[in-house]
Each structure stands twice: as structure tokens, then as C-alpha cells.
Design a protein around this motif. Structure first.
Motif, mmCIF file in Angstrom:
data_model
loop_
_atom_site.group_PDB
_atom_site.id
_atom_site.type_symbol
_atom_site.label_atom_id
_atom_site.label_comp_id
_atom_site.label_asym_id
_atom_site.label_seq_id
_atom_site.Cartn_x
_atom_site.Cartn_y
_atom_site.Cartn_z
ATOM 1 N N HIS A 98 3.265 -49.594 -2.203
ATOM 2 C CA HIS A 98 3.079 -49.653 -3.655
ATOM 3 C C HIS A 98 1.596 -49.680 -4.026
ATOM 4 O O HIS A 98 1.175 -49.014 -4.976
ATOM 5 C CB HIS A 98 3.794 -50.884 -4.222
ATOM 6 C CG HIS A 98 3.582 -51.062 -5.686
ATOM 7 N ND1 HIS A 98 4.127 -50.210 -6.617
ATOM 8 C CD2 HIS A 98 2.857 -51.983 -6.385
ATOM 9 C CE1 HIS A 98 3.753 -50.599 -7.831
ATOM 10 N NE2 HIS A 98 2.988 -51.674 -7.716
ATOM 11 N N TRP A 99 0.792 -50.436 -3.282
ATOM 12 C CA TRP A 99 -0.626 -50.562 -3.607
ATOM 13 C C TRP A 99 -1.344 -49.215 -3.485
ATOM 14 O O TRP A 99 -2.258 -48.922 -4.263
ATOM 15 C CB TRP A 99 -1.274 -51.613 -2.719
ATOM 16 C CG TRP A 99 -2.664 -51.951 -3.162
ATOM 17 C CD1 TRP A 99 -3.820 -51.707 -2.505
ATOM 18 C CD2 TRP A 99 -3.034 -52.569 -4.403
ATOM 19 N NE1 TRP A 99 -4.894 -52.138 -3.223
ATOM 20 C CE2 TRP A 99 -4.432 -52.668 -4.408
ATOM 21 C CE3 TRP A 99 -2.330 -53.038 -5.481
ATOM 22 C CZ2 TRP A 99 -5.135 -53.229 -5.451
ATOM 23 C CZ3 TRP A 99 -3.043 -53.583 -6.541
ATOM 24 C CH2 TRP A 99 -4.427 -53.681 -6.513
ATOM 25 N N ASP A 100 -0.927 -48.391 -2.531
ATOM 26 C CA ASP A 100 -1.521 -47.060 -2.401
ATOM 27 C C ASP A 100 -1.241 -46.221 -3.649
ATOM 28 O O ASP A 100 -2.105 -45.480 -4.126
ATOM 29 C CB ASP A 100 -0.976 -46.348 -1.159
ATOM 30 C CG ASP A 100 -1.399 -47.035 0.129
ATOM 31 O OD1 ASP A 100 -2.519 -47.575 0.167
ATOM 32 O OD2 ASP A 100 -0.603 -47.039 1.087
ATOM 33 N N HIS A 101 -0.049 -46.337 -4.190
ATOM 34 C CA HIS A 101 0.288 -45.608 -5.406
ATOM 35 C C HIS A 101 -0.508 -46.141 -6.597
ATOM 36 O O HIS A 101 -0.947 -45.367 -7.453
ATOM 37 C CB HIS A 101 1.793 -45.704 -5.682
ATOM 38 C CG HIS A 101 2.617 -44.938 -4.693
ATOM 39 N ND1 HIS A 101 2.684 -43.563 -4.690
ATOM 40 C CD2 HIS A 101 3.393 -45.356 -3.667
ATOM 41 C CE1 HIS A 101 3.466 -43.172 -3.711
ATOM 42 N NE2 HIS A 101 3.919 -44.243 -3.073
ATOM 43 N N VAL A 102 -0.702 -47.450 -6.654
ATOM 44 C CA VAL A 102 -1.488 -48.044 -7.737
ATOM 45 C C VAL A 102 -2.924 -47.533 -7.679
ATOM 46 O O VAL A 102 -3.508 -47.147 -8.703
ATOM 47 C CB VAL A 102 -1.454 -49.590 -7.665
ATOM 48 C CG1 VAL A 102 -2.458 -50.209 -8.630
ATOM 49 C CG2 VAL A 102 -0.067 -50.111 -7.942
ATOM 50 N N LEU A 103 -3.511 -47.508 -6.493
ATOM 51 C CA LEU A 103 -4.886 -47.024 -6.345
ATOM 52 C C LEU A 103 -4.985 -45.541 -6.705
ATOM 53 O O LEU A 103 -5.959 -45.108 -7.336
ATOM 54 C CB LEU A 103 -5.390 -47.264 -4.928
ATOM 55 C CG LEU A 103 -5.599 -48.725 -4.532
ATOM 56 C CD1 LEU A 103 -6.006 -48.811 -3.071
ATOM 57 C CD2 LEU A 103 -6.611 -49.394 -5.411
ATOM 58 N N GLY A 104 -3.996 -44.759 -6.309
ATOM 59 C CA GLY A 104 -3.987 -43.341 -6.668
ATOM 60 C C GLY A 104 -3.914 -43.146 -8.172
ATOM 61 O O GLY A 104 -4.586 -42.273 -8.742
ATOM 62 N N GLU A 105 -3.113 -43.966 -8.827
ATOM 63 C CA GLU A 105 -2.998 -43.912 -10.279
ATOM 64 C C GLU A 105 -4.325 -44.296 -10.937
ATOM 65 O O GLU A 105 -4.733 -43.697 -11.937
ATOM 66 C CB GLU A 105 -1.897 -44.864 -10.744
ATOM 67 C CG GLU A 105 -1.572 -44.772 -12.203
ATOM 68 C CD GLU A 105 -0.718 -43.576 -12.565
ATOM 69 O OE1 GLU A 105 -0.613 -43.288 -13.757
ATOM 70 O OE2 GLU A 105 -0.171 -42.941 -11.650
ATOM 71 N N MET A 106 -5.035 -45.265 -10.367
ATOM 72 C CA MET A 106 -6.323 -45.676 -10.914
ATOM 73 C C MET A 106 -7.351 -44.548 -10.794
ATOM 74 O O MET A 106 -8.140 -44.315 -11.724
ATOM 75 C CB MET A 106 -6.822 -46.935 -10.205
ATOM 76 C CG MET A 106 -6.027 -48.179 -10.555
ATOM 77 S SD MET A 106 -6.427 -49.598 -9.536
ATOM 78 C CE MET A 106 -8.131 -49.873 -9.943
#
Length: 84
Positions: free
Chosen positions: A34-42
């Protein structure tokens, strides 16, 4: 005492040859969490904000130029009316 002259051909043949440096083994690809997706979204959102800022600046410049042209056109029309 041994001589420090050239070594014999036999010494060179028996000495082990230096091998090329080995490549580092590649890590197996880890699954996205999930954190990888959050960083990608950022990252995406920061690029989006930057592009929107550039777009707004370019549009403001175009509007300012058109407004300036309108004022200049109005001034030239007024000058022509006064001359006539």
C-alpha cells in the motif's frame, strides 16, 4: 638470496589468472504494498500540480497580452477620432 630478474615463463603459466569482477546478484522483485502506491500517487500529484501551475501562468500571460492589445487598440481608435 634470490635474484630479482625476470620471472620464468613457468611462473606465469602456473599463477592463477585474475577473473573479472562478478556482478552483484539481483534482488527478486518485491510485490507492491500500500505504501508504494501512496508514494506513487504523491509523485503523480506533485507533477500534476507543477503542470497546472505552468498552465495557469501561460494562460495568465495570454490574457494579459490580449487585454494590453485591447487597451492599445482602444487608444489608437480614440486618437483617430480626435484627428478627424
Amino acid at each position: 638470496m634470490a635474484s630479482k630478474g625476470p620471472r620464468s615463463k613457468l611462473d606465469h603459466e602456473t599463477r592463477p589468472r585474475r577473473k573479472k569482477a562478478l556482478e552483484a546478484p539481483r534482488e527478486p522483485r518485491k510485490p507492491k504494498v500500500h505504501w508504494d502506491h501512496v508514494l506513487g500517487e504523491m509523485v503523480w500529484l506533485s507533477k500534476e500540480f507543477e503542470s497546472e501551475r505552468k498552465w495557469k501562468l501561460s494562460m495568465a500571460k495570454k490574457i494579459a497580452q490580449r487585454a494590453n492589445m485591447g487597451v492599445v487598440d482602444q487608444a489608437t481608435k480614440d486618437e483617430k477620432k480626435q484627428k478627424v
